[in-house]
Design a protein around this motif. Structure first.
Motif, PDB file in Angstrom:
ATOM      1  N   LEU A   1       0.829  -1.203   0.000  1.00  0.00           N
ATOM      2  CA  LEU A   1       0.000   0.000   0.000  1.00  0.00           C
ATOM      3  C   LEU A   1       0.865   1.255   0.000  1.00  0.00           C
ATOM      4  O   LEU A   1       0.538   2.247  -0.684  1.00  0.00           O
ATOM      5  CB  LEU A   1      -0.925  -0.004   1.218  1.00  0.00           C
ATOM      6  CG  LEU A   1      -2.115  -0.957   1.128  1.00  0.00           C
ATOM      7  CD1 LEU A   1      -2.805  -1.076   2.487  1.00  0.00           C
ATOM      8  CD2 LEU A   1      -3.110  -0.493   0.073  1.00  0.00           C
TER       9      LEU A   1
ATOM     10  N   ASP B   1      -7.023  12.559   0.349  1.00  0.00           N
ATOM     11  CA  ASP B   1      -8.408  12.091   0.273  1.00  0.00           C
ATOM     12  C   ASP B   1      -8.518  10.800  -0.530  1.00  0.00           C
ATOM     13  O   ASP B   1      -9.206   9.854  -0.126  1.00  0.00           O
ATOM     14  CB  ASP B   1      -9.303  13.160  -0.385  1.00  0.00           C
ATOM     15  CG  ASP B   1      -9.534  14.363   0.510  1.00  0.00           C
ATOM     16  OD1 ASP B   1      -9.271  14.264   1.720  1.00  0.00           O
ATOM     17  OD2 ASP B   1      -9.975  15.407  -0.017  1.00  0.00           O
ATOM     18  N   LEU B   2      -7.846  10.758  -1.675  1.00  0.00           N
ATOM     19  CA  LEU B   2      -7.944   9.599  -2.552  1.00  0.00           C
ATOM     20  C   LEU B   2      -7.354   8.359  -1.901  1.00  0.00           C
ATOM     21  O   LEU B   2      -7.937   7.266  -1.975  1.00  0.00           O
ATOM     22  CB  LEU B   2      -7.231   9.893  -3.879  1.00  0.00           C
ATOM     23  CG  LEU B   2      -7.313   8.812  -4.955  1.00  0.00           C
ATOM     24  CD1 LEU B   2      -8.757   8.504  -5.324  1.00  0.00           C
ATOM     25  CD2 LEU B   2      -6.522   9.245  -6.195  1.00  0.00           C
ATOM     26  N   PHE B   3      -6.209   8.514  -1.249  1.00  0.00           N
ATOM     27  CA  PHE B   3      -5.567   7.355  -0.648  1.00  0.00           C
ATOM     28  C   PHE B   3      -6.313   6.860   0.585  1.00  0.00           C
ATOM     29  O   PHE B   3      -6.472   5.652   0.783  1.00  0.00           O
ATOM     30  CB  PHE B   3      -4.114   7.676  -0.274  1.00  0.00           C
ATOM     31  CG  PHE B   3      -3.359   6.483   0.231  1.00  0.00           C
ATOM     32  CD1 PHE B   3      -2.981   5.461  -0.629  1.00  0.00           C
ATOM     33  CD2 PHE B   3      -3.022   6.367   1.573  1.00  0.00           C
ATOM     34  CE1 PHE B   3      -2.288   4.347  -0.172  1.00  0.00           C
ATOM     35  CE2 PHE B   3      -2.334   5.261   2.046  1.00  0.00           C
ATOM     36  CZ  PHE B   3      -1.964   4.246   1.172  1.00  0.00           C
TER      37      PHE B   3
ATOM     38  N   GLY C   1      -9.566   7.646   1.523  1.00  0.00           N
ATOM     39  CA  GLY C   1     -11.002   7.449   1.442  1.00  0.00           C
ATOM     40  C   GLY C   1     -11.533   6.974   0.111  1.00  0.00           C
ATOM     41  O   GLY C   1     -12.733   6.712  -0.024  1.00  0.00           O
ATOM     42  N   GLY C   2     -10.660   6.868  -0.900  1.00  0.00           N
ATOM     43  CA  GLY C   2     -11.132   6.456  -2.211  1.00  0.00           C
ATOM     44  C   GLY C   2     -11.712   7.628  -2.991  1.00  0.00           C
ATOM     45  O   GLY C   2     -11.797   8.756  -2.502  1.00  0.00           O
ATOM     46  N   LEU C   3     -12.128   7.358  -4.212  1.00  0.00           N
ATOM     47  CA  LEU C   3     -12.600   8.406  -5.107  1.00  0.00           C
ATOM     48  C   LEU C   3     -13.777   9.173  -4.520  1.00  0.00           C
ATOM     49  O   LEU C   3     -13.883  10.397  -4.684  1.00  0.00           O
ATOM     50  CB  LEU C   3     -12.997   7.791  -6.450  1.00  0.00           C
ATOM     51  CG  LEU C   3     -13.332   8.763  -7.583  1.00  0.00           C
ATOM     52  CD1 LEU C   3     -12.142   9.676  -7.871  1.00  0.00           C
ATOM     53  CD2 LEU C   3     -13.712   7.993  -8.847  1.00  0.00           C
ATOM     54  N   GLY C   4     -14.632   8.469  -3.785  1.00  0.00           N
ATOM     55  CA  GLY C   4     -15.797   9.131  -3.223  1.00  0.00           C
ATOM     56  C   GLY C   4     -15.461  10.159  -2.165  1.00  0.00           C
ATOM     57  O   GLY C   4     -16.294  11.014  -1.840  1.00  0.00           O
TER      58      GLY C   4
END
Length: 221
Positions: free
Chosen positions: A155, A187-189, A191-194
């Motif tokens: 990761l 945010d992307l890492f 929590g994901g795209l949402g």
């Protein structure tokens, strides 16, 4: 007794490393001569050799100094003793911002270390491994339940895959700069795209660069 270097010596050496990094980044290590480095620094070639033994040592110094700065960032975050999520957020944000101020050095690290001899290359890679290990430890602290699957390092490497190559597409004068994109990466890492939130107005630094541009540059953002 070893001679103590003066502040002027250290300042001049930093200038040499910065100019060499810029030349290596623009035209490649193999295509850059020591004459060009000396000229960029405004010094003679013999004076340049007072600070570095040869071009190989110059490349090693650029790479090691960059990795040392990254390790210092890791150490600074560790001292703050943040909660797991805040620690990972701090690491990501500070690395993205550090890359903004060291794009030449980062390009050299990613593209030119292969020209070092085996021993020197291992010295640089050892520092990089320590940085990756720190990120993996931060990932593990946030998601300890993934330990059995041994996902912390993969990761961390995926995260570096996002940020290490930003210099190839985040162009000067574009809509966003590193400061704007740092929270997007977080945010992307985490929590994901949402979870991604659109950045606010571009930073003052990006606006200033755009206003002073005299030629149109291709941007991807």
């Amino acid at each position: 007794m070893a001679r103590v270097r003066s502040a002027a010596f250290d300042d001049q050496r930093e200038t040499i490393l910065a100019q060499a990094a810029a030349l290596f980044a623009r035209q490649g290590y193999t295509a850059t001569s020591m004459n060009e480095v000396a000229a960029a620094c405004g010094i003679s070639k013999p004076t340049l050799y007072h600070y570095v033994r040869d071009k190989h040592e110059l490349l090693l110094s650029v790479a090691e100094a960059h990795v040392a700065r990254l390790e210092a960032l890791v150490a600074a975050v560790a001292v703050e003793q943040l909660a797991p999520r805040a620690r990972l957020q701090a690491l990501v944000s500070r690395f993205v911002l550090a890359y903004a101020d060291a794009q030449h050095e980062h390009r050299v690290l990613t593209e030119d270390v292969k020209f070092l001899d085996a021993e020197a290359r291992e010295r640089v890679l050892a520092g990089e491994r320590r940085v990756v290990a720190a990120f993996a430890d931060a990932v593990h602290a946030l998601r300890p339940e993934l330990a059995e699957a041994a996902l912390a390092k993969p990761l961390a490497m995926l995260l570096f895959g996002m940020i290490n190559w930003m210099f190839t597409w985040l162009k000067p004068g574009g809509r966003y700069d590193h400061a704007a994109m740092a929270p997007v990466v977080v945010d992307l890492f985490l929590g994901g795209l949402g979870a991604v939130q659109a950045p606010g107005p571009q930073s003052a630094s990006a606006a200033a660069r755009r206003s002073t541009m005299t030629t149109k540059k291709e941007t991807l953002l």
